[in-house]
Motif scaffolding. Structure first.
Motif, PDB file in Angstrom:
ATOM      1  N   GLY A 273      29.580  18.219   6.729  1.00 18.33           N
ATOM      2  CA  GLY A 273      30.539  19.087   7.390  1.00 18.33           C
ATOM      3  C   GLY A 273      29.922  20.227   8.169  1.00 18.33           C
ATOM      4  O   GLY A 273      30.637  21.048   8.752  1.00 18.33           O
ATOM      5  N   VAL A 274      28.590  20.289   8.206  1.00 13.10           N
ATOM      6  CA  VAL A 274      27.875  21.331   8.948  1.00 13.10           C
ATOM      7  C   VAL A 274      27.298  20.720  10.213  1.00 13.10           C
ATOM      8  O   VAL A 274      26.454  19.815  10.145  1.00 13.10           O
ATOM      9  N   ARG A 275      27.743  21.176  11.362  1.00 14.87           N
ATOM     10  CA  ARG A 275      27.211  20.658  12.625  1.00 14.87           C
ATOM     11  C   ARG A 275      26.189  21.632  13.195  1.00 14.87           C
ATOM     12  O   ARG A 275      26.502  22.796  13.438  1.00 14.87           O
ATOM     13  N   LEU A 276      24.978  21.128  13.413  1.00 13.81           N
ATOM     14  CA  LEU A 276      23.911  21.943  13.981  1.00 13.81           C
ATOM     15  C   LEU A 276      23.551  21.527  15.402  1.00 13.81           C
ATOM     16  O   LEU A 276      22.972  22.310  16.146  1.00 13.81           O
ATOM     17  N   LEU A 277      23.868  20.284  15.756  1.00 18.51           N
ATOM     18  CA  LEU A 277      23.527  19.745  17.069  1.00 18.51           C
ATOM     19  C   LEU A 277      24.648  18.829  17.548  1.00 18.51           C
ATOM     20  O   LEU A 277      25.368  18.233  16.732  1.00 18.51           O
ATOM     21  N   SER A 278      24.756  18.673  18.856  1.00 23.34           N
ATOM     22  CA  SER A 278      25.605  17.634  19.411  1.00 23.34           C
ATOM     23  C   SER A 278      24.872  16.298  19.307  1.00 23.34           C
ATOM     24  O   SER A 278      23.662  16.254  19.072  1.00 23.34           O
ATOM     25  N   GLU A 279      25.603  15.215  19.500  1.00 24.32           N
ATOM     26  CA  GLU A 279      24.948  13.907  19.477  1.00 24.32           C
ATOM     27  C   GLU A 279      23.929  13.807  20.610  1.00 24.32           C
ATOM     28  O   GLU A 279      22.834  13.270  20.419  1.00 24.32           O
ATOM     29  N   ALA A 280      24.263  14.323  21.771  1.00 23.73           N
ATOM     30  CA  ALA A 280      23.320  14.303  22.896  1.00 23.73           C
ATOM     31  C   ALA A 280      22.097  15.145  22.579  1.00 23.73           C
ATOM     32  O   ALA A 280      20.969  14.786  22.937  1.00 23.73           O
TER      33      ALA A 280
END
Length: 367
Positions: A273-280
């Motif tokens: 549930g922690v987003r540090l980066l986009s997929e790109a």
């Protein structure tokens, strides 16, 4: 047979078997972790903290992982690039003006991440204690010339890369790389990995054990040159080393924490549930910076942005045997961390490789 603690999904019993064989063989103490889709499917530890085998390796035992630390610093740079505050195509001197000295205005941030910056070591003699003075160590790098035209020669930077990227991060964020990593990566993820170890963690540290047959072991220098500085395995067991920020080689953690952090790349930028980066932003790690024979390691290698890349996997390891592999296709991350160092070649030994191959066997069994 070695006593092993922890959990292991039955599909990945080959990992447990490989780990047990390693503990019955060359290892003293170690931990292994496999994460798939950001979830732990293997979290094992076993053996002993000390060479005389009197203190068991515990769940929260940590150890100096040498150059596996570099993956943590590279991830910080990728995060900042994804946020748009660090341009990987910009000259380092845009963020660190003093770095332009001696004609280095053409060295780009991506050159440093891809080991083509031409600054694999300090040109003037430097000692291990002098590494502990961040301002002095980085000022020396800023003042010296590059050995080669930027982007032309692939040459692993055993110690300097972390200082170079770390100083860029400090200039961009106003925080040391240790603070940025702790506050923006390890903290949000709940990862027990440290760049500069606080005193309250000392009791959990497993001292590194030099390769068998040596009282200590010195890291090699560039071809035909003496190491600069001369680092021996025992340096990592000093209090001064633990407290210092050595972002190329001084990180402390275990397999669980290493796999958790690097799962960010394998899982499209988000874990738990922690987003540090986009997929790109994750995919950028695979952008090729160099392909050929590395001048320092003397082996064929392909460098992406801060990692060795093969297909859609990114990886790196540490002196003596630790390793981490993140697979962007299978969303799997594998990590192996140990205290007994071996000296079996430039890119590690068979222990970590055996764990990685066993993890892929587990994926195949689950398919």
């Amino acid at each position: 047979m070695a006593e092993i603690s922890g959990t292991c999904d039955d599909r990945f019993r080959a990992v447990r078997d490989a780990f047990a064989a390693s503990l019955d063989g060359d290892d003293v103490g170690a931990s292994v972790a496999v994460h798939v889709d950001g979830e732990p499917v293997v979290d094992l530890w076993g053996g002993y903290v000390d060479a005389v085998r009197t203190r068991p390796w515990e769940r929260d035992t940590i150890v100096n992982v040498w150059s596996t630390t570099k993956t943590m610093v590279a991830l910080c740079a990728l995060i900042l690039a994804d946020r748009g505050v660090l341009d990987l195509d910009a000259p380092v001197a845009r963020y660190w003006p003093e770095f332009a000295a001696e004609g280095k205005d053409g060295v780009l941030v991506r050159h440093v991440l891809g080991y083509t910056a031409g600054l694999p070591t300090w040109t003037e003699p430097i000692t291990v204690p002098e590494l502990f003075d961040w301002d002095d160590a980085t000022a020396r790098l800023a003042a010296q010339p590059a050995r080669w035209e930027p982007g032309t020669v692939g040459c692993y930077h055993p110690l300097t890369q972390g200082f170079l990227i770390g100083e860029v991060i400090r200039r961009v964020t106003g925080r040391g790389v240790d603070a940025f990593f702790a506050e923006e990566v390890a903290g949000p993820l709940g990862a027990d990995f440290h760049l500069g170890l606080a005193v309250e963690h000392d009791h959990r540290v497993a001292p590194v054990i030099p390769p068998p047959g040596t009282s200590d072991s010195a890291a090699p220098g560039l071809p035909g040159e003496r190491p600069n500085p001369t680092i021996v395995a025992e340096d990592a067991n000093t209090v001064a080393w633990r407290r210092a920020v050595i972002p190329s080689a001084g990180g402390h953690g275990n397999a669980r924490s290493v796999a958790l952090v690097q799962s960010v790349l394998a899982c499209g930028g988000e874990v738990g549930g922690v987003r540090l980066l986009s997929e790109a932003g994750c995919r950028r790690v695979l952008e090729e910076q160099f392909r050929g024979v590395d001048h320092y390691l003397d082996v064929p290698i392909r460098y992406g942005l801060g990692y060795r890349v093969e297909g859609r996997t990114c990886s790196w390891g540490g002196w003596g045997g630790s390793v981490v592999v993140a697979d962007l296709d299978t969303r799997m991350t594998v990590s192996y961390v140990m205290n007994q160092m071996l000296d079996q070649g430039s890119l590690g030994d068979s222990r970590g490789l055996g764990i990685v191959l066993a993890a892929y066997d587990g994926l195949a069994a689950a398919a």
